[in-house]
Design a protein around this motif. Structure first.
Motif, PDB file in Angstrom:
ATOM      1  N   LEU A 125       0.889  -1.254  -0.019  1.00  0.00           N
ATOM      2  CA  LEU A 125       0.099  -0.015   0.078  1.00  0.00           C
ATOM      3  C   LEU A 125       1.045   1.164   0.002  1.00  0.00           C
ATOM      4  CD1 LEU A 125      -2.431  -0.868   2.682  1.00  0.00           C
ATOM      5  CD2 LEU A 125      -3.121  -0.703   0.313  1.00  0.00           C
ATOM      6  N   VAL A 126       0.622   2.245  -0.761  1.00  0.00           N
ATOM      7  CA  VAL A 126       1.264   3.329  -0.906  1.00  0.00           C
ATOM      8  C   VAL A 126       0.403   4.520  -1.065  1.00  0.00           C
ATOM      9  CG1 VAL A 126       2.879   4.752  -2.447  1.00  0.00           C
ATOM     10  CG2 VAL A 126       2.884   2.433  -2.744  1.00  0.00           C
ATOM     11  N   SER A 127       0.953   5.500   0.231  1.00  0.00           N
ATOM     12  CA  SER A 127       0.032   6.440   0.290  1.00  0.00           C
ATOM     13  C   SER A 127       0.519   7.811  -0.041  1.00  0.00           C
ATOM     14  CB  SER A 127      -0.228   6.832   1.952  1.00  0.00           C
ATOM     15  OG  SER A 127      -0.650   8.100   2.092  1.00  0.00           O
ATOM     16  N   GLU A 128      -0.077   8.543  -1.085  1.00  0.00           N
ATOM     17  CA  GLU A 128       0.551   9.622  -1.540  1.00  0.00           C
ATOM     18  C   GLU A 128      -0.152  11.038  -1.487  1.00  0.00           C
ATOM     19  OE1 GLU A 128       0.235   8.983  -5.941  1.00  0.00           O
ATOM     20  OE2 GLU A 128       1.675   7.009  -5.755  1.00  0.00           O
ATOM     21  N   ILE A 129       0.669  11.966  -1.675  1.00  0.00           N
ATOM     22  CA  ILE A 129      -0.055  13.668  -1.456  1.00  0.00           C
ATOM     23  C   ILE A 129       0.091  14.270  -2.820  1.00  0.00           C
ATOM     24  CG2 ILE A 129       0.745  15.800  -0.283  1.00  0.00           C
ATOM     25  CD1 ILE A 129      -0.408  14.039   1.627  1.00  0.00           C
ATOM     26  N   HIS A 130      -1.149  14.618  -3.099  1.00  0.00           N
ATOM     27  CA  HIS A 130      -1.244  15.505  -4.325  1.00  0.00           C
ATOM     28  C   HIS A 130      -1.877  16.729  -4.092  1.00  0.00           C
ATOM     29  CE1 HIS A 130      -1.647  11.382  -6.913  1.00  0.00           C
ATOM     30  NE2 HIS A 130      -1.059  11.416  -5.931  1.00  0.00           N
ATOM     31  N   GLY A 131      -2.003  17.507  -5.302  1.00  0.00           N
ATOM     32  CA  GLY A 131      -2.673  18.932  -5.242  1.00  0.00           C
ATOM     33  C   GLY A 131      -1.736  19.598  -4.669  1.00  0.00           C
ATOM     34  N   MET A 132      -2.437  20.798  -3.576  1.00  0.00           N
ATOM     35  CA  MET A 132      -1.971  21.795  -2.980  1.00  0.00           C
ATOM     36  C   MET A 132      -0.795  21.695  -2.289  1.00  0.00           C
ATOM     37  SD  MET A 132      -3.552  24.716  -0.629  1.00  0.00           S
ATOM     38  CE  MET A 132      -3.893  26.095  -1.608  1.00  0.00           C
ATOM     39  N   ALA A 133      -0.657  20.503  -1.535  1.00  0.00           N
ATOM     40  CA  ALA A 133       0.352  20.013  -0.789  1.00  0.00           C
ATOM     41  C   ALA A 133       1.707  19.837  -1.558  1.00  0.00           C
ATOM     42  CB  ALA A 133       0.182  18.824   0.108  1.00  0.00           C
ATOM     43  N   GLN A 134       1.721  19.639  -2.909  1.00  0.00           N
ATOM     44  CA  GLN A 134       2.649  19.341  -3.400  1.00  0.00           C
ATOM     45  C   GLN A 134       3.745  20.687  -3.901  1.00  0.00           C
ATOM     46  OE1 GLN A 134       1.029  16.764  -6.710  1.00  0.00           O
ATOM     47  NE2 GLN A 134       3.325  16.723  -7.382  1.00  0.00           N
ATOM     48  N   ARG A 135       3.124  21.853  -3.994  1.00  0.00           N
ATOM     49  CA  ARG A 135       3.456  23.092  -4.385  1.00  0.00           C
ATOM     50  C   ARG A 135       4.963  23.358  -3.564  1.00  0.00           C
ATOM     51  NH1 ARG A 135       2.147  21.605  -8.517  1.00  0.00           N
ATOM     52  NH2 ARG A 135       0.043  21.908  -9.636  1.00  0.00           N
ATOM     53  N   GLY A 136       5.900  22.883  -3.615  1.00  0.00           N
ATOM     54  CA  GLY A 136       7.179  23.332  -2.865  1.00  0.00           C
ATOM     55  C   GLY A 136       6.974  23.165  -1.326  1.00  0.00           C
ATOM     56  N   GLY A 137       6.134  22.395  -0.835  1.00  0.00           N
ATOM     57  CA  GLY A 137       5.780  21.987   0.665  1.00  0.00           C
ATOM     58  C   GLY A 137       6.573  20.732   1.059  1.00  0.00           C
ATOM     59  N   SER A 138       6.593  20.508   2.282  1.00  0.00           N
ATOM     60  CA  SER A 138       6.783  19.241   2.495  1.00  0.00           C
ATOM     61  C   SER A 138       6.102  18.135   2.116  1.00  0.00           C
ATOM     62  CB  SER A 138       6.632  19.018   4.186  1.00  0.00           C
ATOM     63  OG  SER A 138       7.577  20.293   4.826  1.00  0.00           O
ATOM     64  N   VAL A 139       6.597  16.995   1.613  1.00  0.00           N
ATOM     65  CA  VAL A 139       5.913  15.895   0.806  1.00  0.00           C
ATOM     66  C   VAL A 139       6.112  14.633   1.770  1.00  0.00           C
ATOM     67  CG1 VAL A 139       5.643  14.270  -0.872  1.00  0.00           C
ATOM     68  CG2 VAL A 139       5.812  16.913  -1.405  1.00  0.00           C
ATOM     69  N   ARG A 140       5.248  13.901   1.987  1.00  0.00           N
ATOM     70  CA  ARG A 140       5.520  12.681   2.745  1.00  0.00           C
ATOM     71  C   ARG A 140       4.638  11.627   2.224  1.00  0.00           C
ATOM     72  NH1 ARG A 140       3.049  11.362   8.695  1.00  0.00           N
ATOM     73  NH2 ARG A 140       4.641  12.294   9.478  1.00  0.00           N
ATOM     74  N   CYS A 141       5.365  10.508   1.534  1.00  0.00           N
ATOM     75  CA  CYS A 141       4.539   9.402   1.315  1.00  0.00           C
ATOM     76  C   CYS A 141       5.094   7.995   2.202  1.00  0.00           C
ATOM     77  CB  CYS A 141       5.108   8.774  -0.127  1.00  0.00           C
ATOM     78  SG  CYS A 141       4.433   9.988  -1.471  1.00  0.00           S
ATOM     79  N   THR A 142       3.982   7.239   2.374  1.00  0.00           N
ATOM     80  CA  THR A 142       4.460   6.115   3.091  1.00  0.00           C
ATOM     81  C   THR A 142       4.212   4.837   2.371  1.00  0.00           C
ATOM     82  OG1 THR A 142       2.047   5.952   4.102  1.00  0.00           O
ATOM     83  CG2 THR A 142       3.627   7.221   5.364  1.00  0.00           C
ATOM     84  N   ILE A 143       4.826   3.894   2.352  1.00  0.00           N
ATOM     85  CA  ILE A 143       4.937   2.702   1.744  1.00  0.00           C
ATOM     86  C   ILE A 143       4.987   1.421   2.820  1.00  0.00           C
ATOM     87  CG2 ILE A 143       6.052   0.860   0.103  1.00  0.00           C
ATOM     88  CD1 ILE A 143       7.287   3.352  -1.029  1.00  0.00           C
ATOM     89  N   ARG A 144       3.750   0.559   2.692  1.00  0.00           N
ATOM     90  CA  ARG A 144       3.823  -0.239   3.525  1.00  0.00           C
ATOM     91  C   ARG A 144       3.726  -1.723   2.888  1.00  0.00           C
ATOM     92  NH1 ARG A 144      -0.312  -0.176   8.238  1.00  0.00           N
ATOM     93  NH2 ARG A 144       1.720  -1.248   9.382  1.00  0.00           N
ATOM     94  N   MET A 145       4.651  -2.630   3.317  1.00  0.00           N
ATOM     95  CA  MET A 145       4.512  -3.974   2.498  1.00  0.00           C
ATOM     96  C   MET A 145       4.333  -5.290   3.220  1.00  0.00           C
ATOM     97  SD  MET A 145       7.626  -3.654  -0.102  1.00  0.00           S
ATOM     98  CE  MET A 145       8.474  -2.159  -0.312  1.00  0.00           C
ATOM     99  N   GLY A 146       3.731  -6.115   2.778  1.00  0.00           N
ATOM    100  CA  GLY A 146       3.449  -7.535   3.560  1.00  0.00           C
ATOM    101  C   GLY A 146       1.902  -7.527   4.213  1.00  0.00           C
ATOM    102  N   ASN A 147       1.901  -7.894   5.381  1.00  0.00           N
ATOM    103  CA  ASN A 147       0.707  -8.323   5.978  1.00  0.00           C
ATOM    104  C   ASN A 147       0.073  -6.687   6.341  1.00  0.00           C
ATOM    105  OD1 ASN A 147      -1.641  -9.388   7.444  1.00  0.00           O
ATOM    106  ND2 ASN A 147      -0.345 -10.149   9.031  1.00  0.00           N
ATOM    107  N   VAL A 148      -0.332  -6.139   5.570  1.00  0.00           N
ATOM    108  CA  VAL A 148      -1.025  -4.567   6.125  1.00  0.00           C
ATOM    109  C   VAL A 148      -2.381  -4.495   5.670  1.00  0.00           C
ATOM    110  CG1 VAL A 148       1.432  -3.830   6.585  1.00  0.00           C
ATOM    111  CG2 VAL A 148       0.281  -3.532   4.380  1.00  0.00           C
ATOM    112  N   ASN A 149      -3.044  -3.598   6.308  1.00  0.00           N
ATOM    113  CA  ASN A 149      -4.178  -3.315   5.588  1.00  0.00           C
ATOM    114  C   ASN A 149      -4.496  -1.784   5.543  1.00  0.00           C
ATOM    115  OD1 ASN A 149      -5.763  -6.283   6.136  1.00  0.00           O
ATOM    116  ND2 ASN A 149      -4.634  -6.089   8.139  1.00  0.00           N
ATOM    117  N   SER A 150      -3.766  -1.120   6.033  1.00  0.00           N
ATOM    118  CA  SER A 150      -3.896   0.421   6.025  1.00  0.00           C
ATOM    119  C   SER A 150      -2.819   1.164   5.758  1.00  0.00           C
ATOM    120  CB  SER A 150      -4.304   1.026   7.328  1.00  0.00           C
ATOM    121  OG  SER A 150      -3.258   0.729   8.388  1.00  0.00           O
TER     122      SER A 150
END
Lengths: 623, 198
Positions: free
Chosen positions: B34-59
């Motif tokens: 599961l990969v969580s992304e940030i789009h839109g306004m948060a993208q314009r030169g601001g802090s960006v955080r994405c998370t990637i969870r692998m294996g036995n995960v549901n969120s």
């Protein structure tokens, strides 16, 4: 292009939004419309990409798609398609449904023929929105059946089934996502793409003309249909109990289902989970049984306590003695989005056990914040700089929804108030009568077409003395560069008649209209000065393409991007570039010298006009 | 198996691209992701955080203190994510600061890069890399995110081989030569340090 070329049974890593588009194709969609808005945009963008891809390959595009002028128009177009027997979908962000709500409320009375899906992408936590309204209330408000996916696979599957449910009931259906569903990528197993029909036929029926007598007749029909919908909800595969044992019951919907499952594992506890995906109408019998079997219930839902209140009503009606924990009990908040930290902490408190999550790392350093800013090279910065130089101190700057809202940050501080799409011009009219201050309002080109025009008409008709600015960067930038009525291509990549903003404004009767290139600072400032001097409504159109598009085109042509540097011998440290113009590519180095970060500079060169000492020079080009 | 990765950086530095490349590589390797992304306004030169969870995960989001690895294209942004880290977390970060304009208008300084790195070191396991320099060597600063992917592939944390990741990069990104060189330069840099340790 994988999303259209991949075979049934294959798996792809799809955004929740992309999964919805794929689901629509598997349902044989004929018609899709939208107005772009984060976090919904990629649903429509994927239709657009597929259409252009198939066209480029000389293949038939199996659906009609358009970026409509606004959400209301988008929904009306989609309603017409549905009433012609076609399967249609409209997607929008949560506040978009406010714009479309007038059409929506009565469309529910009229009902649909071809399956009709309204996708609303909510934004708990306001990642990119002006509020965090909970659009599940719209399903209740309008009596619309509603599905809520909990992951990308379900987003795809639900979209396919949603068309069947909508057709079976003859009702438009709300598919409600949140940012963490729309913008999470997950593995999605594909089904078969169904053939679409393309053209339908409208059969006349006097019950579609909602005069009062018809509306009175349609309302009970709608309520009857929702009774049928409740039966479907009771036996829907999206409402199910995930049995994990134990006396505790958790009721969850949307992304909270995942948080519930992962929290149980982190906490090492057992609980059954009633996972609700078909959430309006709520399956009352199923919920009643679940509450009878579990004496303690925890409700996990972001934003408003909608499930929680419904469960309490059901428990009351059926005389079930059950403890319900959630927002009213103070364990969970009505604010912002949930995450594992919040859900694990809440469940720990309710059960009186220790929160097993490790304390994360810590720092005592105060970190400078990094809010989003207008890009280096953004033409809006130049427009704001000139408007500010032209206007007297007390000028009011009503703003609007788009990249340019970011002009609120220092040093420009060119945004004073914001309500919604188009509000800049309406509020400019209001301030012109309510105060003696000067007013310069700002809206984007896409916003002008969406909701800006009626207020300009108001300004002309009542002779409101204000300056209304249209920041025309030739695209809908913030949401990912979608076309709009002022551009010359449709969402399907076909030539379109570009509507000229200046002609429209003149057509509305505005007497002072100037179109300027904002990267020419002198001309731009002059236009604002004249507009402020003009008695009555004046419109300045600052026209220059978004720097991201301009540079993309440069790269395509094989051209370099100019690199600017500060000539330290000429620089007199007046700081105008950094403290008045405020392009984020400028910084003070450790010796206090002003420098340009070449990783950030987009080469617009406007700063060279800002510098009174000619100290900013082009030194070369980069790829 | 479970693997939690946090990707951080400044909007425009290619954090989303990194996330999707790692996610696709997991898919190709038959691993749930599961990969969580940030789009839109948060993208314009601001802090960006994405998370990637692998294996036995549901969120999709990483819980506090639970990241196995934090990868950042900018040092301050790495430190900003420190509450996701524990003692064993590996923090792989570029060392070139992008100073936010807020330091000019607010009463907060950008700490020195050394101070930032020390703070990370105090909390977890730091691997620093000058990704800008390697990216320039590869042919363009735009490939700095791929340098970091190459480096990540060398620290033995991903549940798939570096070849799969490189193949994904070559399959989906433009400027294939530059990006391949960038990946290999990042990877070699970490491998060289490992050899030195031995």
């Amino acid at each position: 292009m994988e999303i259209i070329d991949a075979k049934p049974g294959e798996t792809l890593l799809l955004l929740g939004n992309e999964a919805i588009t794929r689901g629509a194709l598997e349902a044989g969609i004929d018609f899709a419309t939208t107005y772009p808005g984060t976090p919904s945009s990629e649903i429509a963008d994927t239709f657009s990409k597929i259409a252009r891809y198939l066209k480029a390959k000389g293949k038939d595009v199996p659906f009609y798609f358009e970026y409509s002028t606004n959400e209301k128009v988008a929904l009306e177009i989609s309603a017409a398609a549905s009433l012609s027997g076609l399967r249609s979908l409209t997607c929008m962000k949560h506040v978009g449904l406010n714009v479309a709500s007038d059409a929506f409320m009565t469309f529910m009375y009229v009902g649909c023929r071809g399956g009709n899906i309204i996708v609303t992408a909510d934004d708990p936590g306001c990642h990119s929105s002006q509020n965090e309204q909970d659009n599940r209330y719209y399903a209740i408000f309008g009596n619309a059946p509603m599905l809520e996916p909990s992951n990308p696979q379900e987003a795809k599957d639900m979209t396919v089934d949603a068309f069947d449910i909508s057709e079976e009931l003859g009702l438009p259906l709300i598919l409600r996502t949140t940012t963490r569903i729309s913008h999470t990528r997950g593995i999605v197993r594909l089904g078969r793409i169904k053939r679409s029909r393309r053209k339908g036929r409208f059969e006349k029926n006097p019950f579609m003309v909602t005069v009062p007598s018809v509306a009175r007749a349609r309302h009970p029909v709608l309520l009857e249909k929702m009774k049928e919908a409740e039966k479907l909800s009771e036996r829907s595969r999206y409402n199910k109990i995930i049995e994990r044992g134990g006396g505790l019951g958790i009721v969850a919907s949307g992304v909270s289902v995942g948080y519930a499952l992962d929290s149980l594992e982190i906490l090492g506890i057992q609980a059954d989970i009633l996972k609700l995906g078909f959430t309006n109408p709520i399956p009352r019998e199923m919920c009643g049984r679940f509450m009878e079997e579990h004496k303690k219930i925890i409700v996990l839902e972001e934003l408003e306590p909608i499930l929680e209140n419904r469960l309490k009503t059901i428990a009351h009606d059926l005389g079930i003695d059950v403890e319900i924990f959630g927002k009213d009990s103070g364990h969970f908040s009505r604010l912002y989005e949930y995450n594992l930290d919040i859900v694990v902490e809440g469940i720990s408190k309710i059960l009186g056990v220790e929160n097993p999550l490790p304390e994360g790392g810590k720092t005592k350093l105060k970190l400078p914040s990094r809010p989003p800013v207008m890009c280096p090279g953004c033409p809006h910065r130049a427009s704001y700089y000139s408007a500010k130089r032209a206007s007297p101190r007390d000028t009011i700057y009503p703003t609007d929804i788009g990249c340019y809202t970011l002009g609120r940050s220092p040093p420009l501080k060119m945004a004073d108030v914001l309500l919604c799409m188009g509000s800049n011009a309406g509020m400019a009219c209001g301030f012109s009568k309510a105060t003696d201050q000067k007013i310069i309002s700002f809206m984007g080109d896409s916003t002008f077409f969406h909701a800006g025009i009626p207020a300009i008409i108001d300004a002309v008709h009542h002779n409101h003395d204000c300056v209304i600015t249209i920041l025309d960067n030739r695209t809908t930038a913030m949401t990912g560069h979608q076309p709009h009525p002022g551009t010359d291509l449709t969402g399907m990549g076909e030539p379109a008649r570009a509507i000229d903003i200046e002609q429209v404004v003149r057509g509305l009767g505005v007497e002072y209209v100037r179109t300027v290139d904002p990267t020419d600072l002198k001309e731009c400032e002059k236009a604002f000065r004249e507009a402020l001097d003009f008695k009555g409504p004046a419109v300045v159109i600052c026209k220059h393409p978004c720097i991201l598009i301009e540079n993309r085109e440069r790269r395509k042509r094989g051209e370099g991007i100019p690199v600017y540097q500060v000539n330290q011998e000429r620089c007199k440290r007046c700081n105008r570039c950094i403290k008045e113009f405020g392009c984020p590519a400028f910084y003070f180095d450790e010796d206090g010298k002003i420098r340009i970060n070449e990783e950030l500079c987009n080469g617009c060169g406007v700063c060279a006009q800002v510098c009174p000492f000619g100290a900013i020079e082009k030194v070369g080009e980069r790829r | 198996m479970k693997l939690d990765i946090v990707l951080a950086g400044v909007g425009g530095q290619g954090v989303l691209t990194m996330a999707s490349l790692i996610g696709r590589s997991a898919l190709r390797s038959g691993i749930n992701v599961l990969v969580s992304e940030i789009h839109g306004m948060a993208q314009r030169g601001g802090s960006v955080r994405c998370t990637i969870r692998m294996g036995n995960v549901n969120s999709p989001l990483v819980a506090k203190g639970s990241a196995d690895c934090i990868v950042s294209t900018e040092p301050l942004e790495a430190l900003r994510e420190i509450d996701r880290a524990n003692r064993d977390t590996i923090v792989l970060t570029d060392v070139n600061p992008v100073v936010p304009p807020t330091v000019i208008f607010e009463d907060v300084d950008y700490p020195s890069v050394e101070t930032i790195l020390d703070e990370i070191r105090r909390n977890c396991r730091l691997i620093e890399i000058d990704a800008n320099e390697l990216a320039k060597k590869a042919g363009g600063i735009i490939s700095k995110n791929v340098v970091l992917l190459g480096a990540l592939s060398a620290i033995d944390i991903l549940p798939f081989s570096h070849e799969i990741l490189l193949e994904e990069i070559r399959r989906t990104l433009p400027y294939k030569d530059i990006n391949t060189r960038a990946f290999n330069l990042g990877r070699k840099e970490i491998m060289r340090r490992k050899d030195e340790k031995r």
